[in-house]
Scaffold this active site. Sequence first.
Site, mmCIF file in Angstrom:
data_model
loop_
_atom_site.group_PDB
_atom_site.id
_atom_site.type_symbol
_atom_site.label_atom_id
_atom_site.label_comp_id
_atom_site.label_asym_id
_atom_site.label_seq_id
_atom_site.Cartn_x
_atom_site.Cartn_y
_atom_site.Cartn_z
ATOM 1 N N ASP A 279 45.649 11.511 10.734
ATOM 2 C CA ASP A 279 45.904 11.499 9.288
ATOM 3 C C ASP A 279 47.409 11.639 9.069
ATOM 4 O O ASP A 279 48.022 12.596 9.549
ATOM 5 C CB ASP A 279 45.148 12.682 8.660
ATOM 6 C CG ASP A 279 45.204 12.678 7.134
ATOM 7 O OD1 ASP A 279 44.337 13.296 6.522
ATOM 8 O OD2 ASP A 279 46.127 12.081 6.564
ATOM 9 N N ASP B 70 45.617 5.837 5.382
ATOM 10 C CA ASP B 70 46.371 6.750 6.251
ATOM 11 C C ASP B 70 45.510 7.575 7.204
ATOM 12 O O ASP B 70 46.008 8.492 7.828
ATOM 13 C CB ASP B 70 47.261 7.684 5.403
ATOM 14 C CG ASP B 70 46.572 8.954 4.968
ATOM 15 O OD1 ASP B 70 45.369 8.897 4.658
ATOM 16 O OD2 ASP B 70 47.239 10.000 4.953
ATOM 17 N N GLU B 71 44.247 7.221 7.308
ATOM 18 C CA GLU B 71 43.335 8.087 8.061
ATOM 19 C C GLU B 71 42.380 7.242 8.905
ATOM 20 O O GLU B 71 41.860 6.236 8.419
ATOM 21 C CB GLU B 71 42.533 8.858 7.015
ATOM 22 C CG GLU B 71 42.064 10.203 7.403
ATOM 23 C CD GLU B 71 41.188 10.791 6.305
ATOM 24 O OE1 GLU B 71 40.192 11.396 6.643
ATOM 25 O OE2 GLU B 71 41.506 10.614 5.111
HETATM 26 N N1 DCP Z 1 46.239 9.440 -2.690
HETATM 27 C C1 DCP Z 1 46.212 9.103 -4.047
HETATM 28 N N2 DCP Z 1 45.529 9.885 -4.934
HETATM 29 C C2 DCP Z 1 44.872 10.991 -4.514
HETATM 30 C C3 DCP Z 1 44.896 11.345 -3.141
HETATM 31 C C4 DCP Z 1 45.603 10.541 -2.260
HETATM 32 O O1 DCP Z 1 46.809 8.099 -4.446
HETATM 33 N N3 DCP Z 1 44.223 11.754 -5.389
HETATM 34 C C5 DCP Z 1 47.017 8.595 -1.767
HETATM 35 C C6 DCP Z 1 48.408 9.166 -1.575
HETATM 36 C C7 DCP Z 1 48.377 9.775 -0.218
HETATM 37 C C8 DCP Z 1 47.357 8.949 0.508
HETATM 38 O O2 DCP Z 1 46.413 8.552 -0.480
HETATM 39 O O3 DCP Z 1 49.654 9.730 0.419
HETATM 40 C C9 DCP Z 1 46.650 9.696 1.637
HETATM 41 O O4 DCP Z 1 45.910 10.776 1.126
HETATM 42 P P1 DCP Z 1 45.794 12.164 1.877
HETATM 43 O O5 DCP Z 1 44.694 12.903 1.235
HETATM 44 O O6 DCP Z 1 45.722 11.958 3.356
HETATM 45 O O7 DCP Z 1 47.130 12.916 1.498
HETATM 46 P P2 DCP Z 1 48.581 12.804 2.124
HETATM 47 O O8 DCP Z 1 48.619 11.909 3.319
HETATM 48 O O9 DCP Z 1 49.523 12.437 1.029
HETATM 49 O O10 DCP Z 1 48.884 14.313 2.535
HETATM 50 P P3 DCP Z 1 48.343 15.138 3.798
HETATM 51 O O11 DCP Z 1 49.567 15.507 4.567
HETATM 52 O O12 DCP Z 1 47.678 16.340 3.187
HETATM 53 O O13 DCP Z 1 47.392 14.262 4.544
HETATM 54 MG MG MG Z 2 47.246 12.104 4.872
#
Ligand code: DCP
Ligand code: MG
Length: 359
Positions: free
Chosen positions: A13, A108-109
Site C-alpha cells: 500500500d 495504490d494497493e
Molecule cells: N482516496 C480518495 N478519497 C478517499 C480515500 C482515498 O480520493 N476518501 C485516494 C487518495 C489516496 C488514495 O486514494 O492517496 C489511496 O488511498 P489510501 O487509503 O491508501 O490512502 P493513502 O495512500 O493516501 O494513505 P496511507 O498512507 O494511509 O495509505
Molecule cells: Mg495508501
Amino acid sequence: MSAIQSKKIIHCDCDCFYAAIEIRDNPQLHGLPVAVGGDPTQRGVIATCNYEARRFGVRSAMASAYAVKLCPSLLIIPPSLNKYREASEQIMNIYQDYTERVEPLSLDEAYLDVSESSKCGGSATLIAKEIRARVFKSIGITISSGVAPNKFLAKIASGWKKPNGLFVIRPDEVEQFVAQLPVENLFGVGKVTASRLKALGIITCHDLRAWSLSDLLHLFGSFGQQLYELCRGIDSRQVTPDRESKSISVETTYIKDLTTADECWHEVQILIGELEQRIQQANASHLIRKLFIKIKYDDFNRTTTECIYHALNADKFKKLLDVGLLRRKRAIRLLGVGVRFEQESNRLQLPLFDSVDIS
Ligand code: DCP
Ligand code: MG
C-alpha cells in the site's frame, strides 16, 4: 497449519499516495503539510494528505474548509488523476516481475501471492524488501508492505509500520499476533458489531476465541463463522488477479542526460530488446493494441507518444520517438518504451515482431 494458511502473501500500500506523487514532482513541498483535494472555498473534499498534515488531524474525505481550520498552513493541491494512474501502472508492473498473481485493490494497493515465486530465493520477505526499494528508486515514493500467510494478516501487517514500513508475520507467529488484536481489526467488524462484542466482554481476538463456533453462529448468523476463523488468524481467500496486466513497459533513467536524437534512438533500441524479453517472461497471451514511448525531460516534465499497432515494431517506435522529441527541445533524463494490451485476453497471440503494417 493447513496448506492454505501457509501461503506467502504480500500486501503493498503506497504511503499517502496522491500527496506523495505531488511532493515527488515538487520537492519544495517536502516536510510541509500537504493535501490533495478540492478547493476549500468550493466545498472541496480532501482526497488524502501527507503524514505532516495528519499530525494536525487532517484526514481523507474531510471537507477541505475544515482541514484548513485544523491546519492553517495546509497546502491543498488539485488532483491529477492521470499522473496517479501512470504511477500506479508502473508500480503494478514492478509487482508483476515477482508473480502473475497480483490482485490490485485500488490504484495504490495490491495483494501479491508469491508462494510459487522463485525470486529472491523464494523469500517473501526479501521480495517485499526488493519491491519497496525498486518502487522508491524508480517511482520516487514509498510503499508499506506486509508479509503474512494470508490476505487478512498481510493487510494488517502492511499498516503496522506505516509509513515506509515492512512488517512480517511468520506462520508460527500468527497465533500470538492475532490474540492481541482488537476485534475492530477484523474485516466486517464495524462500529455496531464492535459494540455488540464489547457488550459481551469481547475486546480482543483472544477474548473472541473463548466463544464456540455454535455460539457465534447463533449470535451473528453466518458472519459468526468468519469471526470464528479470523480471530484464529484463518483466512482462506485466494489472491485473484482479476485483471490481466494492461500494459508492460521498460524504462531507464540515465546518469547523464541525453541530448541528441541519435543517442535517444540508440537507447530506445536497447529498451525495445528489454521490452521484448519482459513480454516473453510475462507470458502475455493477449493481443498488443498500442505501442508507446515515454520521455522525461531534465526539468522532470514528461510526455508520452503512442500509436495503435499490434506487434513490436522498431520503425513505429522510431516514429513515436521523433514525434516526442519534436515536442520540446530539452535534455532527456528518462526514456521508456511499452505496449498496451487489448482488454479481452482469449485471443490468439500474434508474433511479437511483425513486419506487416496492419495499423
Ligand atoms: N482516496 C480518495 N478519497 C478517499 C480515500 C482515498 O480520493 N476518501 C485516494 C487518495 C489516496 C488514495 O486514494 O492517496 C489511496 O488511498 P489510501 O487509503 O491508501 O490512502 P493513502 O495512500 O493516501 O494513505 P496511507 O498512507 O494511509 O495509505
Ligand atoms: Mg495508501
